[in-house]
Motif scaffolding. Structure first.
Motif, mmCIF file in Angstrom:
data_model
loop_
_atom_site.group_PDB
_atom_site.id
_atom_site.type_symbol
_atom_site.label_atom_id
_atom_site.label_comp_id
_atom_site.label_asym_id
_atom_site.label_seq_id
_atom_site.Cartn_x
_atom_site.Cartn_y
_atom_site.Cartn_z
ATOM 1 N N VAL A 269 0.828 -0.998 -0.080
ATOM 2 C CA VAL A 269 0.534 -0.328 0.105
ATOM 3 C C VAL A 269 1.066 1.329 0.093
ATOM 4 N N ALA A 270 2.034 1.432 0.722
ATOM 5 C CA ALA A 270 3.073 2.094 0.253
ATOM 6 C C ALA A 270 3.380 2.703 -0.894
ATOM 7 N N ASP A 271 3.537 1.802 -1.970
ATOM 8 C CA ASP A 271 3.594 2.142 -3.451
ATOM 9 C C ASP A 271 1.659 2.338 -3.903
ATOM 10 N N GLN A 272 1.193 3.964 -3.613
ATOM 11 C CA GLN A 272 -0.042 3.806 -3.159
ATOM 12 C C GLN A 272 -0.806 4.006 -4.442
ATOM 13 N N GLU A 273 0.412 5.230 -5.952
ATOM 14 C CA GLU A 273 -0.113 4.619 -7.250
ATOM 15 C C GLU A 273 -0.358 3.381 -8.061
ATOM 16 N N ASN A 274 0.601 2.658 -7.362
ATOM 17 C CA ASN A 274 0.625 1.042 -7.878
ATOM 18 C C ASN A 274 -0.416 -0.281 -7.258
ATOM 19 N N TYR A 275 -0.765 0.218 -5.794
ATOM 20 C CA TYR A 275 -1.410 -0.661 -5.133
ATOM 21 C C TYR A 275 -3.172 -0.177 -5.914
ATOM 22 N N LEU A 276 -3.146 1.428 -5.920
ATOM 23 C CA LEU A 276 -4.516 1.350 -6.088
ATOM 24 C C LEU A 276 -5.275 1.178 -7.321
ATOM 25 N N THR A 277 -4.254 1.180 -8.315
ATOM 26 C CA THR A 277 -4.069 0.835 -10.491
ATOM 27 C C THR A 277 -4.808 -0.494 -9.870
ATOM 28 N N THR A 278 -4.106 -1.670 -9.126
ATOM 29 C CA THR A 278 -4.026 -3.308 -8.961
ATOM 30 C C THR A 278 -5.481 -3.267 -8.424
ATOM 31 N N ILE A 279 -6.036 -2.698 -7.154
ATOM 32 C CA ILE A 279 -6.995 -2.521 -6.448
ATOM 33 C C ILE A 279 -8.379 -2.978 -7.295
ATOM 34 N N HIS A 280 -8.557 -1.129 -8.817
ATOM 35 C CA HIS A 280 -8.869 -1.177 -9.140
ATOM 36 C C HIS A 280 -8.984 -2.237 -10.376
ATOM 37 N N GLU A 281 -8.223 -2.885 -11.031
ATOM 38 C CA GLU A 281 -8.462 -3.720 -11.868
ATOM 39 C C GLU A 281 -8.923 -5.316 -11.729
ATOM 40 N N ILE A 282 -7.992 -5.572 -10.043
ATOM 41 C CA ILE A 282 -9.180 -6.920 -9.650
ATOM 42 C C ILE A 282 -10.739 -6.684 -9.280
ATOM 43 N N CYS A 283 -11.597 -5.344 -8.625
ATOM 44 C CA CYS A 283 -12.639 -4.978 -9.129
ATOM 45 C C CYS A 283 -13.322 -4.791 -10.108
ATOM 46 N N GLU A 284 -12.868 -4.523 -11.166
ATOM 47 C CA GLU A 284 -14.023 -4.514 -12.290
ATOM 48 C C GLU A 284 -13.612 -5.535 -13.419
ATOM 49 N N LYS A 285 -12.273 -6.663 -12.759
ATOM 50 C CA LYS A 285 -12.527 -8.327 -13.277
ATOM 51 C C LYS A 285 -12.991 -8.955 -12.743
ATOM 52 N N GLU A 286 -12.993 -9.528 -11.194
ATOM 53 C CA GLU A 286 -13.978 -9.895 -10.375
ATOM 54 C C GLU A 286 -15.019 -9.423 -10.401
ATOM 55 N N GLU A 287 -15.466 -7.875 -10.383
ATOM 56 C CA GLU A 287 -17.108 -8.071 -10.609
ATOM 57 C C GLU A 287 -17.476 -6.869 -9.378
ATOM 58 N N ILE A 288 -16.413 -7.241 -8.031
ATOM 59 C CA ILE A 288 -16.267 -6.677 -6.691
ATOM 60 C C ILE A 288 -17.478 -5.535 -6.297
ATOM 61 N N ASP A 289 -18.005 -6.114 -5.310
ATOM 62 C CA ASP A 289 -19.657 -5.325 -4.854
ATOM 63 C C ASP A 289 -19.230 -4.605 -3.815
ATOM 64 N N TYR A 290 -18.180 -5.524 -2.834
ATOM 65 C CA TYR A 290 -17.868 -4.374 -1.915
ATOM 66 C C TYR A 290 -16.604 -5.205 -1.405
ATOM 67 N N VAL A 291 -15.792 -4.069 -0.742
ATOM 68 C CA VAL A 291 -14.688 -3.725 -0.183
ATOM 69 C C VAL A 291 -14.420 -3.700 0.934
ATOM 70 N N LEU A 292 -13.132 -4.862 1.653
ATOM 71 C CA LEU A 292 -13.091 -4.565 3.157
ATOM 72 C C LEU A 292 -12.100 -4.618 3.247
ATOM 73 N N PRO A 293 -10.877 -3.512 3.720
ATOM 74 C CA PRO A 293 -9.573 -3.029 3.796
ATOM 75 C C PRO A 293 -9.699 -3.667 5.644
ATOM 76 N N MET A 294 -8.306 -4.183 5.444
ATOM 77 C CA MET A 294 -8.263 -5.147 6.513
ATOM 78 C C MET A 294 -7.102 -4.369 7.540
ATOM 79 N N ILE A 295 -6.638 -3.269 6.996
ATOM 80 C CA ILE A 295 -5.153 -2.516 7.634
ATOM 81 C C ILE A 295 -5.688 -1.212 7.854
#
Length: 332
Positions: free
Chosen positions: A54-80
């Motif tokens: 997560v310290a690599d903010q730009e790449n982290y967010l880009t990856t999370i966005h890609e996962i959300c779109e590919k897996e059709e995520i409805d809910y995100v539960l951040p754990m830290i």
């Protein structure tokens, strides 16, 4: 079937989160900075992704966005906490796609994630809660408390950066070397840690609170044995604080109980705490009811049963065989 993304699958609370989401019929996607085989819970989700830190903010967010779109995520539960910090200021992308971030409102998190602002807020808004006097290191001209004192980052987590200063020599050295814009200073209060696990929703208005005292804990604040009990006054004051902060879903309030029986508020963890499963085992599914807060469903009432001691154990799993691992330092 709804799909939930659990970030940081290595978080202690991930195990109970997976169990509860399974009971609710969710498809579960998980991610972590480490390979799947290195974390047991990463092997237990339906789909796993390795992500940048997560310290690599730009790449982290880009990856999370890609996962959300590919897996059709409805809910995100951040754990830290650091993930919550980043997502808290990057909500728009998720809102535009009807993806629900299962975290409290921005206004609440902006207070919660700054320990100095939170201490001042409690002193002003919640007279029934005893906060610990807190000063930014940059504002201290002369230390007003006896040693030892507690020094920690205003936005820290899991005791990272925590320092105990025992004498003037250590204090003088700390003042010279520490980041004065980051560190806060508090008087040391001796006593066990007490947690109040909270779930709150607005409509219909409900707040649930359950108390547990840590009997055994790791140096980084992960309790292994707790005493679950009822303290009506503490829980009522915690509910008032939750209302004043306008939190949504599950948060965890941390206190120190001194020898005179006074609870001193330490901090708020705006997510499932490491000991969340203790509260679930005591009779209230905090994960399920957290999700209900974001699914427009009424949370359940909590009916306290009895005091109990709950302990956890470590268990080993074989996650892979006949596999090579690259040379590297041990991760901590």
């Amino acid at each position: 079937m709804k799909t939930a993304l659990i970030t940081s699958t290595g978080s202690v609370a991930t195990d109970i989160t997976i169990k509860s989401l399974r009971r609710m019929g969710f498809k579960i996607v998980g991610c972590n900075i480490y390979p799947k085989e290195w974390i047991v819970e990463s092997c237990e989700v339906d789909v796993f992704y390795k992500v940048p830190p997560v310290a690599d903010q730009e790449n982290y967010l880009t990856t999370i966005h890609e996962i959300c779109e590919k897996e059709e995520i409805d809910y995100v539960l951040p754990m830290i906490d650091y993930e919550i910090d980043l997502l808290n200021v990057n909500r728009e992308w998720f809102e535009e796609r009807d993806i629900t971030l299962c975290i409290s409102p921005k206004e609440a998190l902006d207070i919660i994630r700054n320990k100095k602002i939170l201490a001042d807020f409690i002193e002003k808004e919640c007279p029934g809660t005893q906060s610990i006097p807190t000063e930014m290191l940059r504002d201290i001209k002369e230390l007003e408390w006896d040693f030892p004192v507690v020094c920690k980052p205003y936005n820290g987590r899991s005791s990272q950066g925590l320092r105990y200063i025992y004498n003037k020599e250590e204090w003088d050295e700390f003042v010279l070397t520490a980041d004065k814009e980051v560190y806060i200073v508090e008087p040391f209060i001796e006593g066990p840690l007490v947690m109040v696990e909270i779930v709150r929703q607005d409509d219909p208005h409900k707040v649930v609170a359950m108390t547990r005292r840590e009997l055994i804990s790791t140096p980084h604040g992960c309790s292994t044995t707790v005493h679950v009990y009822k303290d009506e006054e503490l829980e009522e004051n915690s509910k008032i604080l939750a209302d004043k902060l306008n939190v949504l879903g599950d948060v965890n309030f941390e206190y120190i109980l001194d020898k005179n029986g006074t609870y001193h508020f330490v901090e708020c963890n705006p997510r499932f705490s490491a000991g969340c499963e203790f509260s679930c085992m005591a009779g209230y599914d905090y994960v399920e009811n957290h999700m209900k807060c974001f699914m427009n469903k009424e949370i359940e009432d909590c009916h306290f049963k009895h005091n109990m001691i709950i302990a956890r154990k470590y268990e080993e799993y074989i996650t892979a065989t006949d596999i090579d691992v690259e040379y590297g330092n041990t991760c901590h």
